[in-house]
Design a protein around this motif. Structure first.
Motif, mmCIF file in Angstrom:
data_model
loop_
_atom_site.group_PDB
_atom_site.id
_atom_site.type_symbol
_atom_site.label_atom_id
_atom_site.label_comp_id
_atom_site.label_asym_id
_atom_site.label_seq_id
_atom_site.Cartn_x
_atom_site.Cartn_y
_atom_site.Cartn_z
ATOM 1 N N LEU A 1 0.834 -1.203 0.000
ATOM 2 C CA LEU A 1 0.000 0.000 0.000
ATOM 3 C C LEU A 1 0.868 1.252 0.000
ATOM 4 O O LEU A 1 0.556 2.242 -0.678
ATOM 5 C CB LEU A 1 -0.932 -0.008 1.211
ATOM 6 N N GLU B 1 -1.581 3.121 -2.167
ATOM 7 C CA GLU B 1 -2.866 2.595 -1.722
ATOM 8 C C GLU B 1 -3.624 1.806 -2.788
ATOM 9 O O GLU B 1 -4.645 1.188 -2.475
ATOM 10 C CB GLU B 1 -3.779 3.708 -1.202
ATOM 11 N N GLN C 1 -12.863 -5.446 4.810
ATOM 12 C CA GLN C 1 -12.732 -4.039 5.175
ATOM 13 C C GLN C 1 -11.946 -3.906 6.469
ATOM 14 O O GLN C 1 -12.104 -4.719 7.392
ATOM 15 C CB GLN C 1 -14.110 -3.399 5.329
ATOM 16 N N ARG D 1 -10.162 1.059 4.780
ATOM 17 C CA ARG D 1 -9.691 0.457 3.524
ATOM 18 C C ARG D 1 -10.593 -0.725 3.191
ATOM 19 O O ARG D 1 -10.917 -1.519 4.068
ATOM 20 C CB ARG D 1 -8.242 -0.014 3.648
ATOM 21 N N TYR E 1 -11.274 -3.923 0.336
ATOM 22 C CA TYR E 1 -10.735 -4.733 -0.761
ATOM 23 C C TYR E 1 -11.751 -5.793 -1.143
ATOM 24 O O TYR E 1 -12.618 -6.166 -0.359
ATOM 25 C CB TYR E 1 -9.406 -5.386 -0.361
ATOM 26 N N GLY F 1 -8.617 -3.123 -5.066
ATOM 27 C CA GLY F 1 -8.676 -2.158 -3.985
ATOM 28 C C GLY F 1 -7.926 -0.901 -4.329
ATOM 29 O O GLY F 1 -6.736 -0.949 -4.618
ATOM 30 N N PRO G 1 -8.239 3.655 -3.488
ATOM 31 C CA PRO G 1 -9.008 4.724 -2.842
ATOM 32 C C PRO G 1 -9.980 5.371 -3.829
ATOM 33 O O PRO G 1 -9.719 5.468 -5.026
ATOM 34 C CB PRO G 1 -7.933 5.712 -2.398
ATOM 35 N N ASP H 1 -14.540 7.337 -0.014
ATOM 36 C CA ASP H 1 -14.055 6.551 1.122
ATOM 37 C C ASP H 1 -14.245 7.326 2.433
ATOM 38 O O ASP H 1 -13.994 8.539 2.482
ATOM 39 C CB ASP H 1 -12.576 6.210 0.952
ATOM 40 N N ASN I 1 -12.694 8.311 4.976
ATOM 41 C CA ASN I 1 -11.474 8.708 5.665
ATOM 42 C C ASN I 1 -11.560 10.198 5.969
ATOM 43 O O ASN I 1 -11.833 10.997 5.072
ATOM 44 C CB ASN I 1 -10.247 8.433 4.793
#
Length: 876
Positions: free
Chosen positions: A218, A223, A456, A500, A502, A539, A541, A545, A547
């Protein structure tokens, strides 16, 4: 109160502390107090008074309307944590087992303090700390202040809850307890998986977390670990990049097949030890240490329907029937030190650690009988979630009295707290159920999609610092006693939230490989690494997302006066100034920078907030209280960031709204109180709250089978009602019998306009979460020989809006109402000797389920079952 300022209140405060085996600081003042003052408390005597009336005395002495819940009262009702105990307080309701609604206002309208200091929250969608994190064993008392006073934060709507932890003893104390429990739902097998079976400590050992190889990748690939991104970064062929991608997929923990198991009984225990020492030279030192452990299971059947409109009629767009099994492990510890120097100076330091882990498995069938894009499909979903919530707080406080300075007293406190939530390896996968609707489970097949299974990983950290100082100065003008008080407070909070997600894609996997295969077999390392099988890891970003970074700072100063005009009248009031600074913005995890204009993400507000309380003593037993307070409720840190987050409690998707503004509230209270010498008491209170720009959670436009919750400011809102409370001795019927209870009758109204993103069915309605009535009743018995104690406890809250209904086209779906839950519990305690205690509890004796209705249909239900608990404790 310090020394002779408002003398009556000082004696009462000391008496309460002694009666409750209270804080070290008060206990050490016993030498300074006359025998007469102590005798006034001791003569209140019987267990009826000892278990409830002592905290009533503190409430009586308060200048502002408040309710106090002591440790003995919590023990009588058998509640295991702060959240469950607080639902016994007048006008309070418990929601989701974690949050308290005061006078019908949601958790956002209530603030929580720990020993008078603000605390951060590990909840990703709320600023308010979940109160189930505080076990009853570390609580000495809880104060719920319902009318505002300037020495409290202005972010005050329904009320403020101050959790006071156990403090330094006056002599050596030791207590150990062990217990077990069982729920009727345990008769059915529960669900578990390889990564979560019988984890007695609850703490993740790293199995669920992102492996180091993935973390390194990552960082290297910014990422994005898709094959195309790897090929572009490394300058290699697609085939070579695909091999690296498959290696990363194999590094993830994908061996999580769900299976059934018989559930074990709950296990719990606690240990507390403390002592105090006279070290000479007029110095006394004391300490207290305690640890609490609880390993419990819940096993529930849940159903849910999502309604829609089709051809002018209400239809079911989605229906689910699932089983949910959760293992909850709670571990807490407390360590207190105190030192008293001379008669007038003391210091205390406290460290409190709380950790709650929940390992949850949900599995069951999903149908979409009327979905527009997925007509008559049936699925079988599996959802595995693990979360670890922690709170660590260090507090140091001092209290100093200066008789040479006209009796000036100074109190100060510093608290440093850190809350966190770690949710690694959340796993979800959906299989097609090849059968006709309503005919059970057929042959299951994984879908040939990019998201055949998703994983996740979420982390949240919330750090807070709180400084405050308070000074008091008594002043006498003739027969009038005045206590002047002032001080300042600075509170800082910083939050970071990362997520995150995936997916393992089965787009290139042959259909025959997806039918009738187990999860562990399909997503085995061998299949993932096989370049001919077709699995791939995705996966990267995205702009949506969840964050974000957020920070908040509050600087405040206040001044107030408490004036005893004469034996009949007491007036208290003052003004608080607060400056509130907050920033909350979405984060680009690749560059660790905020998205958007930082100026638009921040806000600064400052204002004055006043209060006034008047107490009139009708006679020695009765008094009238009048109160007014001007307060605010501000948007949570999370609510101002316009990204979507899944609420771990409701499973709803939640999206913030950066346009939210602060709610201004005018609070009015009137209360009549009657305190009888026998310990009996009665009270009647009326309250009214006028809200400008109230904040509500509402349903936004989403897909026909999905709910997205967002937040809006209403134009106006109001809450009003009346509260009744009583404690009655029934020795006329039989010795040792008494009854206590409370009733709240109230109503509310909010007006919210529709927006382009929100189309509500009812623009004027009750506020979300408000119940028109709340009732608590307790029938208690204490044998005269002191060997037996029993309580039968009943609690119910009227139906409340779980979420508001929305329009679909020109037609609307009505609001969804959570139905009354009639809780009937029994607690029996046997005292075989002076040091031992055996407690037996039966909770939810009526076997009620949690139910939500909408448009005349039962759209959500959750079985609760009846639980039985047996505990033994030994103390000296």
């Amino acid at each position: 109160m310090k020394k002779q300022a408002i003398l009556t209140q000082s004696k009462l405060g000391l008496a309460i502390a002694l009666a409750l085996a209270g804080p070290f600081a008060y206990a050490q003042q016993q030498e300074q107090t006359s025998d007469t003052a102590i005798e006034e408390v001791v003569t209140t005597g019987a267990r009826l008074q000892g278990s409830a009336a002592a905290v009533v005395e503190e409430r009586k002495a308060q200048a502002f309307v408040a309710d106090i819940l002591g440790a003995e009262q919590i023990s009588r009702t058998g509640d295991s944590d702060a959240a469950a105990a607080l639902r016994r307080v007048t006008g309070l309701t418990l929601v989701d087992g974690k949050f308290i609604y005061v006078r019908g206002l949601g958790e956002r309208y209530s603030s929580t303090q720990l020993n008078g200091a603000s605390v951060p929250s590990p909840d990703p969608t709320r600023n308010v700390i979940p109160l189930d994190m505080f076990p009853a064993s570390i609580i000495e008392s809880m104060a719920v202040q319902k009318s505002y006073s300037p020495d409290m934060p202005a972010n005050f709507g329904g009320g403020n809850v101050d959790i006071r932890t156990i403090s330094i003893p006056t002599e050596e104390t030791f207590e150990v307890s062990v217990g077990t429990g069982w729920n009727t739902n345990f008769s059915d097998d529960g669900l578990t998986y390889a990564g979560g079976d019988d984890d007695w400590l609850g703490k993740d050992d790293g199995t669920r977390a992102l492996p180091q190889a993935m973390r390194d990748a990552l960082a290297r690939y910014q990422e994005s670990i898709n094959t195309a991104s790897i090929a572009s970064y490394e300058g290699i062929s697609f085939a070579e990049a695909a091999a690296i991608n498959r290696q990363l997929g194999a590094s993830l923990n994908t061996q999580n097949e769900v299976y059934s198991k018989s559930l074990s009984p709950d296990i719990k225990g606690s240990l507390t030890y403390g002592n105090s020492y006279d070290t000479g030279h007029d110095v006394t030192f004391g300490f207290l240490a305690g640890v609490d452990y609880d390993n419990s299971w819940t096993n529930n059947e849940e159903t849910e329907e999502v309604l829609g409109i089709a051809n002018g009629e209400t239809v079911v767009n989605q229906r689910s029937e699932t089983r949910v099994t959760t293992q909850d492990v709670e571990l807490s510890g407390i360590l207190n030190f105190g030192i008293k120097v001379g008669d007038y100076h003391r210091l205390e330091a406290s460290t409190i650690f709380l950790r709650n882990t929940a390992d949850r498995v949900e599995q069951g069938g999903i149908e979409t009988p009327n979905s527009i894009d997925e007509t008559d499909l049936s699925y079988y979903d599996t959802d595995i979630r693990y979360e670890q919530r922690e709170l660590l707080t260090n507090q140091i406080r001092g209290s100093h009295y200066f008789p040479q300075l006209a009796g000036f007293a100074l109190d100060w406190q510093y608290a440093d707290s850190r809350a966190s939530r770690d949710a690694p390896g959340e796993i979800f996968y959906r299989q097609i159920n090849n059968r006709d609707l309503g005919e059970g489970i057929g042959e299951l097949a994984f879908q040939q999609t990019r998201t055949a299974t998703t994983l996740q990983y979420q982390t949240l950290k919330d750090d807070a610092q709180d400084w405050r100082v308070d000074g008091e100065l008594p002043w006498y003008v003739g027969d009038m006693e005045v206590l002047l008080k002032g001080g300042g407070q600075v509170s800082k909070k910083a939050r970071s939230s990362f997520s995150r997600r995936y997916a393992l894609s089965a787009e290139q996997v042959a259909n025959e490989e997806l039918v009738g295969v187990d999860y562990n077999d399909l997503f085995s390392d061998a299949n993932i690494l096989d370049d001919d099988f077709g699995l791939a890891l995705y996966g990267a970003p995205t702009s949506t997302d969840p964050n974000y970074l957020a920070a908040q700072q509050i600087e405040a100063g206040y001044g107030m006066a408490d004036v005893q005009l004469n034996s009949d009248w007491r007036i208290s009031g003052g003004v608080r100034w607060e400056q509130y600074t907050q920033v909350a913005a979405q984060l680009d995890i690749r560059s660790m920078t905020m998205i958007g204009d930082i100026k638009e993400a921040g806000r600064v507000e400052d204002d004055l907030y006043g209060s006034l309380a008047v107490t009139y003593a009708l006679n020695d037993e009765m008094q009238l209280r009048f109160g007014y307070g001007s307060t605010v409720v501000r948007p949570d840190l999370r609510e101002l960031t316009e990204v979507i987050f899944v609420d771990p409690l409701t499973d709803f998707k939640v999206r913030g709204n950066s346009d939210l503004v602060t709610t201004d509230i005018d609070n009015f209270d009137v209360r009549w109180e009657w305190y009888l010498p026998s310990g009996e008491n009665y009270s009647v209170a009326m309250f009214y709250k006028d809200l400008a720009n109230p904040i509500e959670a509402v349903e936004a436009k989403g897909t026909d089978s999905d709910r997205v919750i967002t937040f809006l400011n209403g134009q106006s809102g109001e809450v009003y009602g009346v509260e009744f409370e009583f404690l009655k001795d029934l020795t006329a019927l039989t010795d040792g019998l008494f009854v206590s209870g409370n009733l709240t009758l109230s109503d509310s109204e909010i007006s919210i306009a529709n927006t382009g993103n929100v189309e509500l069915t009812n623009n004027t309605r009750r506020m979300t979460g408000h119940s028109k009535y709340v009732t608590n009743l307790q029938l208690g018995y204490d044998s005269l020989n002191g060997e037996h104690s029993a309580s039968l406890i009943y609690n119910v809250a009227g139906e409340r809006i779980a979420f508001a209904g929305v329009k679909q086209g020109e037609l609307g779906i009505d609001d969804a109402f959570e139905q009354p839950f009639h809780s009937l519990d029994l607690v029996y305690t046997f005292y075989p000797d002076f040091n031992s205690k055996v407690k037996f509890k039966v909770q939810n004796m009526l076997g009620e389920d949690v139910e939500i209705e909408q448009n005349g249909r039962l759209i959500q239900s959750r079985s609760v079952g009846t639980s039985f608990t047996l505990e033994y404790s030994y103390a000296f």
